[in-house]
Design a protein around this motif. Structure first.
Motif, PDB file in Angstrom:
ATOM      1  N   LEU A  92       0.829  -0.983   0.340  1.00 31.02           N
ATOM      2  CA  LEU A  92      -0.307   0.007  -0.392  1.00 31.02           C
ATOM      3  C   LEU A  92       0.827   1.276   0.150  1.00 31.02           C
ATOM      4  N   ILE A  93       1.590   1.395  -1.329  1.00 27.65           N
ATOM      5  CA  ILE A  93       2.809   2.428  -0.759  1.00 27.65           C
ATOM      6  C   ILE A  93       1.054   4.381  -1.840  1.00 27.65           C
ATOM      7  N   SER A  94       1.448   4.992  -0.597  1.00 31.81           N
ATOM      8  CA  SER A  94      -0.206   6.294  -1.241  1.00 31.81           C
ATOM      9  C   SER A  94       1.140   7.403  -1.795  1.00 31.81           C
ATOM     10  N   HIS A  95       2.660   7.264  -1.768  1.00 37.00           N
ATOM     11  CA  HIS A  95       3.444   8.549  -2.518  1.00 37.00           C
ATOM     12  C   HIS A  95       5.058   7.634  -1.952  1.00 37.00           C
ATOM     13  N   ILE A  96       5.370   8.367  -3.521  1.00 37.37           N
ATOM     14  CA  ILE A  96       6.874   8.590  -3.578  1.00 37.37           C
ATOM     15  C   ILE A  96       7.333   9.522  -4.408  1.00 37.37           C
ATOM     16  N   GLN A  97       9.021  10.049  -4.416  1.00 37.92           N
ATOM     17  CA  GLN A  97       9.230  11.142  -4.737  1.00 37.92           C
ATOM     18  C   GLN A  97      10.861  11.167  -4.671  1.00 37.92           C
ATOM     19  N   PRO A  98      11.273  11.196  -5.697  1.00 37.18           N
ATOM     20  CA  PRO A  98      12.611  11.151  -6.485  1.00 37.18           C
ATOM     21  C   PRO A  98      13.384  12.312  -5.749  1.00 37.18           C
ATOM     22  N   ALA A  99      14.021  12.460  -5.268  1.00 38.19           N
ATOM     23  CA  ALA A  99      15.369  13.202  -5.081  1.00 38.19           C
ATOM     24  C   ALA A  99      16.758  12.638  -3.799  1.00 38.19           C
ATOM     25  N   ASP A 100      17.820  13.593  -4.600  1.00 41.07           N
ATOM     26  CA  ASP A 100      18.979  13.017  -3.831  1.00 41.07           C
ATOM     27  C   ASP A 100      19.319  13.471  -2.612  1.00 41.07           C
ATOM     28  N   LEU A 101      18.706  12.356  -1.809  1.00 38.48           N
ATOM     29  CA  LEU A 101      18.842  13.153  -0.229  1.00 38.48           C
ATOM     30  C   LEU A 101      19.859  13.348   0.610  1.00 38.48           C
ATOM     31  N   ASP A 102      20.918  12.778   0.397  1.00 37.34           N
ATOM     32  CA  ASP A 102      21.956  12.421   0.525  1.00 37.34           C
ATOM     33  C   ASP A 102      23.407  13.675  -0.663  1.00 37.34           C
ATOM     34  N   GLY A 103      22.333  14.080  -0.955  1.00 38.32           N
ATOM     35  CA  GLY A 103      24.095  15.349  -1.732  1.00 38.32           C
ATOM     36  C   GLY A 103      24.939  14.394  -2.001  1.00 38.32           C
ATOM     37  N   ASP A 104      25.057  13.073  -2.763  1.00 37.14           N
ATOM     38  CA  ASP A 104      25.879  12.906  -3.663  1.00 37.14           C
ATOM     39  C   ASP A 104      25.771  12.054  -5.010  1.00 37.14           C
ATOM     40  N   ASP A 108      17.412   9.147  -5.062  1.00 40.06           N
ATOM     41  CA  ASP A 108      16.717   8.310  -3.785  1.00 40.06           C
ATOM     42  C   ASP A 108      15.502   8.359  -4.444  1.00 40.06           C
ATOM     43  N   VAL A 109      14.504   7.815  -3.313  1.00 38.28           N
ATOM     44  CA  VAL A 109      13.346   7.685  -3.228  1.00 38.28           C
ATOM     45  C   VAL A 109      12.790   8.140  -2.408  1.00 38.28           C
ATOM     46  N   ILE A 110      12.440   8.307  -2.018  1.00 42.38           N
ATOM     47  CA  ILE A 110      11.447   8.815  -0.535  1.00 42.38           C
ATOM     48  C   ILE A 110       9.792   8.115  -0.482  1.00 42.38           C
ATOM     49  N   VAL A 111      10.117   6.973   0.292  1.00 39.06           N
ATOM     50  CA  VAL A 111       8.662   6.902   0.534  1.00 39.06           C
ATOM     51  C   VAL A 111       6.766   6.908   1.084  1.00 39.06           C
ATOM     52  N   ALA A 112       5.779   6.507   1.289  1.00 41.50           N
ATOM     53  CA  ALA A 112       5.177   6.688   1.746  1.00 41.50           C
ATOM     54  C   ALA A 112       4.550   5.169   2.237  1.00 41.50           C
ATOM     55  N   ASP A 113       4.179   4.638   2.578  1.00 44.49           N
ATOM     56  CA  ASP A 113       4.395   3.159   3.126  1.00 44.49           C
ATOM     57  C   ASP A 113       3.263   3.502   3.887  1.00 44.49           C
ATOM     58  N   ALA A 114       2.080   3.169   3.868  1.00 46.25           N
ATOM     59  CA  ALA A 114       0.667   3.044   4.251  1.00 46.25           C
ATOM     60  C   ALA A 114       0.205   1.800   5.023  1.00 46.25           C
ATOM     61  N   GLU A 138       5.377   5.099  13.183  1.00 53.71           N
ATOM     62  CA  GLU A 138       4.690   5.185  13.822  1.00 53.71           C
ATOM     63  C   GLU A 138       3.659   5.906  13.039  1.00 53.71           C
ATOM     64  N   LEU A 139       3.833   5.912  11.509  1.00 55.04           N
ATOM     65  CA  LEU A 139       2.553   7.550  11.347  1.00 55.04           C
ATOM     66  C   LEU A 139       1.602   6.817  10.388  1.00 55.04           C
ATOM     67  N   VAL A 140       0.701   6.610  11.197  1.00 54.03           N
ATOM     68  CA  VAL A 140      -0.727   5.787  10.738  1.00 54.03           C
ATOM     69  C   VAL A 140      -0.904   5.978   9.330  1.00 54.03           C
ATOM     70  N   ALA A 141      -0.567   5.337   8.335  1.00 52.14           N
ATOM     71  CA  ALA A 141      -1.352   5.977   6.431  1.00 52.14           C
ATOM     72  C   ALA A 141      -0.401   7.196   5.938  1.00 52.14           C
ATOM     73  N   PRO A 142       0.906   7.302   6.421  1.00 47.01           N
ATOM     74  CA  PRO A 142       1.039   8.456   5.873  1.00 47.01           C
ATOM     75  C   PRO A 142       0.510   8.431   3.813  1.00 47.01           C
ATOM     76  N   LEU A 166      -6.527   4.801   6.168  1.00 54.51           N
ATOM     77  CA  LEU A 166      -6.005   4.982   4.940  1.00 54.51           C
ATOM     78  C   LEU A 166      -7.286   5.017   4.342  1.00 54.51           C
ATOM     79  N   PHE A 167      -8.745   3.943   5.209  1.00 55.30           N
ATOM     80  CA  PHE A 167     -10.089   4.861   4.050  1.00 55.30           C
ATOM     81  C   PHE A 167     -10.964   5.897   5.118  1.00 55.30           C
ATOM     82  N   PRO A 168     -11.756   6.208   4.424  1.00 55.56           N
ATOM     83  CA  PRO A 168     -12.388   7.322   4.507  1.00 55.56           C
ATOM     84  C   PRO A 168     -13.050   6.729   6.247  1.00 55.56           C
TER      85      PRO A 168
END
Length: 462
Positions: A92-104, A108-114, A138-142, A166-168
């Motif tokens: 249940l992947i709700s969002h992903i964001q490419p970013a060079d998080l460590d500046g190398d 990379d990819v940052i993942v919101a795993d619901a 401990e982030l319920v349904a990012p 996640l659901f309404p």
């Protein structure tokens, strides 16, 4: 004498007539005015603007817009590879964001795993090697992440929109979280708003021009959502400002849409509204709402917006998908689902362009995939009709440079793709794509979690 004290029959009839007239006036005039006033207060519009909105929605039926895209042959220019954690249960992947998080210098990819209620970092190091680690649990349904230097200390922090479920749900279980980076990729969790309607998006920017970063927040809720902004008071304290009381906000985007030097807010509201709003900033954090688009179809299924100068004329256009199908049990795509863009004509006027039908469309992004100097589109579907062998989960729309698009299928499997983001992951000058799977309903036989699609250069050979 007794008869003299009784009202005459004529007086009784007159009283009844007056009472009927009063009731009719209340029914015809007072109640509608009260309803209009109620809606105006919720939307932040004047009563005249609400009436205009209702009239404009009845005039244009966007479900009947014809496709402008041609259909072209399939070209296998993307090679898939699984990256990140393996999975057992349906992802249940709700969002992903490419970013060079460590500046190398490597994306990379940052993942919101619901499914597992965490934010993770799929680090690329060295090139072509991907390793996932959890940054905050401990982030319920990012629902959404944004990479942004919020505290202006020179390293990227992470804004997190947390649904709470996640659901309404109507419970006040949403929250806004900032993961503060200490510069060494260690993140501290700051809950800057909590116990609010389910939060679907949060974006950072200086909304009152005082030199620090504030937050725009979309709260989907269920039938009690809101759009607000959070004023940064310093020391991780915030003051809340409600912009609109409508259920179903999915996205907020920040841009200077009127080119006056401050950030405005573009929001997408779904549910029964199916509308796109722009909140114009006066430069001091006072916002005036403007309705940019509204569908006449209450089941239009708005699923996402993104800003891009698609026609390269120097202003921000709006990419827009409608394909949400959670209103139906089981979820089932509808024939009016698809991909469109709203062309910025200036002076807050946007022209609607239907590009193509795409059942269950949930996300569209722009990038130049064939290196011909114009912006193409990729789109994914989480709610297509998977029993139909002609149903695809991933397509691209080739731009001929004059805003004429040719639709080309990419793959049918994996199914249930909710989110996609372009980026050059191997630094070869070709745009790749990363996708995330949201498998909330069957079939479960063609699942994916995070897939990186490497551009193999075949488009350059054509």
């Amino acid at each position: 004498m007794a008869n003299e004290k009784r009202p005459s029959k004529k007086k009784k009839n007159r009283f009844k007539s007056i009472l009927v007239i009063l009731i009719l006036v209340i029914a015809i005039v007072v109640i509608p005015l009260l309803l209009l006033n109620y809606q105006a207060n919720r939307m932040g519009l004047s009563m005249g603007e609400v009436i205009s909105r209702i009239a404009s929605k009845s005039e244009k039926d966007t479900t009947n817009e014809s496709d402008s895209a041609l259909t072209g042959e399939r070209i296998d220019f993307l090679t898939p590879m699984h990256i990140g954690f393996e999975f057992g249960e349906s992802p249940l992947i709700s969002h992903i964001q490419p970013a060079d998080l460590d500046g190398d210098g490597l994306l990379d990819v940052i993942v919101a795993d619901a499914r597992n209620n965490f934010i993770s970092w799929i680090r690329q190091h060295p090139e072509g090697v991907y390793t996932e680690e959890i940054l905050a649990g401990e982030l319920v349904a990012p629902a959404h992440v944004q990479i942004f230097d919020f505290d202006l200390d020179g390293d990227p922090d992470i804004m997190v929109a947390v649904l709470g479920q996640l659901f309404p749900n109507n419970d006040k279980i949403g929250s806004v979280v900032i993961l503060e980076n200490d510069g060494s990729m260690n993140f501290s969790k700051h809950v800057v708003a909590e116990k609010i309607a389910r939060v679907s998006d949060v974006r950072a920017g200086d909304l009152d021009n005082d030199g620090d970063m504030d937050l725009a927040v979309a709260q989907f809720g269920y039938d009690d959502g809101e759009t607000r902004w959070l004023e940064n008071l310093g020391d991780w304290n915030f003051r809340s400002h409600i912009l609109q009381y409508l259920s179903g906000p999915i996205n907020v985007e920040l841009t200077d849409i009127d080119a006056d030097g401050d950030l405005d807010i573009i929001s997408l509201v779904s549910q029964e509204w199916e509308e796109i709003y722009c909140f114009i900033n006066d430069g001091k954090g006072q916002f005036t709402p403007n309705l940019l688009f509204g569908s006449s179809n209450e089941d239009y299924g708005s699923s996402g917006i993104a800003l891009s100068d698609l026609d390269k004329d120097g202003d921000a256009d709006i990419l827009y998908t409608n394909g949400d199908a959670f209103d139906y049990i089981p979820p089932q795509g509808r024939p009016w689902h698809g991909v469109q863009w709203l062309e910025n004509k200036g002076e807050l006027e946007f022209e609607f362009h239907r590009i193509c039908s795409f059942t269950g469309a949930t996300n569209v992004r722009a990038a130049d995939f064939d290196n011909d100097g114009d912006l193409d589109l990729v789109a994914v579907s989480a709610f297509n009709i998977w029993s139909d062998p002609a149903s695809f989960s991933f397509i691209w729309l080739e731009n001929d440079g004059s805003m004429n698009f040719t639709r080309r299928e990419i793959v049918r499997k994996p199914t249930h793709l909710l989110t996609c983001e372009p980026g050059d992951f191997n630094n070869d000058g070709l745009m790749d794509v990363v996708t995330g799977g949201m498998h909330t309903y069957p079939p479960y036989d063609h699942m994916s979690r995070i897939t990186l699609w490497i551009n193999n250069g075949k488009l350059s050979e054509i």
